[in-house]
Design a protein around this motif. Structure first.
Motif: not given
Length: 234
Positions: A39-61
């Protein structure tokens, strides 16, 4: 005409904040040496963070649309941005003290404050927002603009590998796409409304700023105390 709460948007925020709490808990376990997860940039964890940020920032918009689709309420917008900036500065100071070599100078809250200001003018123009959002993401994916922009334009003495760094490219594009999503929501599209969920289930999502600010200090106090006690008795 007032807009009722959108259940799908509340669920998006709730899922995002729950996943972020899980992600940070895993990071803290690694920080204290109890696990060797990458964590945070290894395989799987990096993609997991991308999912979290995508949900957050879609919600912000989408949230910008709900708050300002009829007219821009600069007073309420400025008040909210002020609180986000205050807490962003607190996080920067806290991490500078404890993690000087990779302190957070532009994390999630810093990004939300800047992206909200940049995207607010498009809150009433979903088609334009989506086109520009796709353009921003495309510029990033084709390496025209790097994730370090604009901090790579001048020497600021900032850490090269900061914790929780959120790049303007491509994530501002995701916020702009969230404006398009928000306009679908205010037209009555709410796929999760039929689930008839209790508002208690989406409590965390409806108070995401407070949860975001408080969960890491609580984790550090709790896990740090356990770490100190476990090593003091050895």
């Amino acid at each position: 005409m007032p807009i009722t709460r959108n259940v799908t948007l509340d669920i998006m925020r709730t899922v995002a904040i729950v996943l972020m709490v899980i992600f940070h808990f895993a990071y803290d376990l690694r920080f204290f040496g109890w696990v060797d997860w990458s964590v945070p940039n290894g395989p799987g964890w990096k993609q997991f963070r991308y999912v979290i940020l995508s949900l957050f920032f879609l919600s912000v918009g989408a949230s910008l649309v709900f708050a300002h689709h009829q007219r821009v309420d600069l007073k309420s917008f400025a008040k909210r941005i002020m609180w986000i900036v205050v807490w962003a500065c607190v996080i920067s100071l806290f991490t500078y003290w404890f993690f000087n070599s990779n302190w957070i100078f532009f994390g999630v809250l810093h990004f939300i404050a800047v992206a909200s200001v940049l995207c607010l003018p498009f809150a009433r123009y979903p088609v334009m927002a989506c086109f520009i959002g796709i353009g921003i993401i495309t510029l990033f994916l084709t390496n025209v603009v790097t994730s370090k922009w604009p901090f790579n334009l001048w020497e600021l003495g900032l850490p090269s590998s900061p914790n929780d760094y959120v790049a303007l490219f491509p994530w501002v594009g995701v916020v702009l796409l969230g404006i398009g999503v928000g306009h679908m929501f205010i037209k009555g599209i709410d796929p999760c409304a039929s689930l008839k969920l209790s508002t208690k289930i989406t409590f965390l999502g409806r108070h995401s700023l407070a949860v975001y600010v408080l969960h890491q200090p609580l984790f550090f106090v709790t896990l740090g105390s356990v770490y100190w006690l476990s090593h003091s008795v050895m």
